[in-house]
Design an enzyme around this catalytic site. Structure first.
Site, PDB file in Angstrom:
ATOM      1  N   LYS A  60      -1.125   7.832   3.088  1.00 14.90           N
ATOM      2  CA  LYS A  60      -1.103   6.947   2.907  1.00 14.90           C
ATOM      3  C   LYS A  60      -2.229   7.053   3.846  1.00 14.90           C
ATOM      4  O   LYS A  60      -3.152   5.368   4.516  1.00 14.90           O
ATOM      5  CB  LYS A  60      -0.007   5.896   3.530  1.00 14.90           C
ATOM      6  N   PRO A  70       1.131  -1.317  -0.268  1.00 14.49           N
ATOM      7  CA  PRO A  70       0.139   0.463  -0.355  1.00 14.49           C
ATOM      8  C   PRO A  70       0.959   1.145   0.094  1.00 14.49           C
ATOM      9  O   PRO A  70       1.795   1.768   1.000  1.00 14.49           O
ATOM     10  CB  PRO A  70      -0.888  -0.345   1.338  1.00 14.49           C
ATOM     11  N   GLU A  71       0.492   1.551  -0.997  1.00 12.60           N
ATOM     12  CA  GLU A  71       1.772   3.586  -0.733  1.00 12.60           C
ATOM     13  C   GLU A  71       0.795   4.108  -1.823  1.00 12.60           C
ATOM     14  O   GLU A  71      -0.996   4.032  -1.648  1.00 12.60           O
ATOM     15  CB  GLU A  71       2.893   3.587  -2.063  1.00 12.60           C
ATOM     16  N   ARG A 125      14.637   0.467   6.583  1.00 13.19           N
ATOM     17  CA  ARG A 125      14.084  -0.053   5.276  1.00 13.19           C
ATOM     18  C   ARG A 125      15.428  -0.499   4.357  1.00 13.19           C
ATOM     19  O   ARG A 125      16.071  -0.175   4.456  1.00 13.19           O
ATOM     20  CB  ARG A 125      12.780   0.349   4.805  1.00 13.19           C
TER      21      ARG A 125
END
Ligand SMILES: [Zn+2]
Length: 263
Positions: A51, A2-3, A250
């Protein structure tokens, strides 16, 4: 993953399913909203900001509330017809069910689920930078915010939603590959920040309206990205093995030849 584009699509799905509808039932399966009942409330609209998902509701007494949710890595909303089987995810992941006469919206593994006065939305999303898919997208402001932290790596800066809202790890990796910029490059050394920001916006916008995220133009499985998720596979441009390493919190994917570290 989900971006910003996925969240934008999700907001549209919810809007088509519920906007204008009166809710005939609600079932919250999170402790903080366990006693909340939205029966009789009307869904005004569904919107996204970066988002974050914002489902705006009007209560029977005219009160305005916003049901906020965030998909993070694994959340999803699905809309079903009444009586249709809920097939998207296992039932134990359901966090909320909203019913109207014409549709059932089911939220799976949602994060930061909260019902707040609509006037207080800014307390949840006011820190966000310009929304890449928002009507008020402001590329100059995004560049200004990025440039305000010149020592930060561009890989981390693009993910920081306070700079610009909507880029996740996939688009970060892909944008930097397409610009030939190493993810470790300090923001001050990125040759063309405005071009980088503009490309991120174009890639997200190109994926609006479909669930397959592609930066290559190819929608077939295995062909949708240049570097993201392609560790040890040959670079599509130069054939060098794509690398994967941690950067900040990340992982990042990049081609060491096409994206050289500047010295
Ligand atoms: Zn390469």
């Amino acid at each position: 993953m989900p971006e910003g584009d996925t969240v934008w699509n999700t907001a549209r799905v919810l809007h088509r399913a519920l906007a204008g509808a009166r809710l005939t039932g609600s079932d919250f399966r999170v402790p903080q909203l366990a006693t909340t009942d939205l029966t009789g409330w009307t869904v005004r609209e569904s919107a996204s900001r970066g988002k974050h998902l914002l489902l705006r509701l009007a209560g029977p007494a005219g009160e305005d509330r916003t049901l906020h949710s965030h998909l993070r890595m694994d959340g999803a909303w699905r809309a079903y017809a009444p009586g249709e089987r809920w097939s998207a995810r296992p039932a134990h992941l359901i966090r909320v069910v909203l019913r109207s006469a014409g549709a059932v919206a089911v939220g799976y593994h949602l994060h930061e689920l909260a019902l707040i006065p609509t006037a207080e939305e800014e307390s949840l999303v006011g820190h966000l930078g310009p929304d890449l898919l928002g009507a008020d997208w402001d590329p100059a402001e995004a560049v200004r915010r990025l440039a305000a932290h010149p020592e930060q790596s561009i890989g981390e800066a693009l993910l920081d939603q306070r700079n610009l809202a909507g880029v996740g790890n996939l688009y970060k990796c892909e944008v930097l590959f397409l610009r030939g910029v190493s993810p470790w490059t300090p923001v001050r050394d990125v040759p063309d920040l405005a071009g980088t920001v503009a490309l991120a916006q174009r890639l997200l916008a190109a994926n609006r309206g479909r669930w397959t995220q592609s930066t290559t133009g190819v929608l077939r499985r295995g062909g949708t990205s240049y570097v993201y998720g392609r560790r040890a596979q040959p670079c599509r441009r130069c054939g060098t093995a794509i690398r994967k390493e941690e950067l900040g919190e990340r992982v990042t994917y990049w081609c060491p030849v096409c994206q050289p570290e500047r010295t």
